[in-house]
Design a protein around this motif. Structure first.
Motif, PDB file in Angstrom:
ATOM      1  N   THR A  44       0.839  -1.259   0.145  1.00 25.38           N
ATOM      2  CA  THR A  44       0.072   0.131   0.033  1.00 25.38           C
ATOM      3  C   THR A  44       0.861   1.161   0.057  1.00 25.38           C
ATOM      4  O   THR A  44       0.486   2.235  -0.607  1.00 25.38           O
ATOM      5  N   VAL A  45       2.028   1.193   0.627  1.00 24.89           N
ATOM      6  CA  VAL A  45       3.035   2.259   0.453  1.00 24.89           C
ATOM      7  C   VAL A  45       3.522   2.483  -0.956  1.00 24.89           C
ATOM      8  O   VAL A  45       3.545   3.715  -1.140  1.00 24.89           O
ATOM      9  N   CYS A 132      -3.013   2.854   3.874  1.00 25.78           N
ATOM     10  CA  CYS A 132      -1.745   2.470   4.434  1.00 25.78           C
ATOM     11  C   CYS A 132      -1.817   2.486   5.733  1.00 25.78           C
ATOM     12  O   CYS A 132      -1.545   1.560   6.662  1.00 25.78           O
TER      13      CYS A 132
END
Length: 190
Positions: A44-45, A132
């Motif tokens: 997700t980052v 995130c």
């Protein structure tokens, strides 16, 4: 140095995987769930970085590297045997937690205090940072649960706790220093 010549090994076909110390465990074990969710947080980052620039992108890159360190830490049980290991296991360090705290404090200094809860959204980057945040919170919950059953590096838990806070404050920065935050209006649709 890691060398990956062959990606599939077929050793997991029966539902087991190897931990960092070579022990084979079920793929649904608490330890694998914890570091697997850390890996998901890292992905997700990577998505958030598609919208980030400058210092934010550089900080997210550091977090991605930290998350690989964290995965390496969590995939290696038996911390009490670290001194006897052939190769010293990679463990999260207090300095990584302190760095997040310093970055949170620096970002938060630019923001007005909150007067309402924030809904995930606003800019594309802010929305990704909220994703995130929620995935890192799940990783934290799974790691805390693991720590009730097996030894876990306390700095790993602290890092995950600070990380979700980092993402929250960073999402506000990504929303024009909080000016474009989407605020919750309790009972607005009754």
């Amino acid at each position: 140095m890691v060398v990956l010549n062959k990606i599939y090994t077929k050793t997991g076909d029966a539902g087991e995987t190897a931990l960092g110390n070579g022990t084979r465990v079920a793929k649904h074990s608490s330890r694998v769930n914890a570091y697997g969710t850390v890996d998901e947080a890292n992905a997700t980052v990577g998505l958030a970085r598609q919208h980030a620039e400058g210092d934010m992108d550089a900080q997210l890159a550091m977090i991605q590297n930290d998350l690989f360190d964290l995965g390496a830490d969590l995939c290696r049980p038996d911390m009490e045997k670290d001194a006897d290991a052939e190769y010293p296991p990679l463990r999260m360090a207090a300095a990584q937690v302190s760095r997040l705290e310093s970055e949170i404090d620096a970002m938060n200094a630019a923001l007005e205090p909150l007067r309402s809860f924030i809904l995930p959204g606003g800019s594309a980057l802010a929305a990704q940072l909220h994703l995130c945040r929620t995935v890192s919170r799940r990783a934290e919950r799974l790691t805390v649960e693991l720590a009730t059953m097996e030894s876990v590096n306390p700095d790993a838990v602290k890092y995950l706790n600070r990380l979700s806070d980092w993402f929250f404050v960073a999402s506000r920065i990504a929303n024009n220093d909080g000016k474009d935050d989407v605020l919750w209006v309790p009972g607005a649709n009754r």
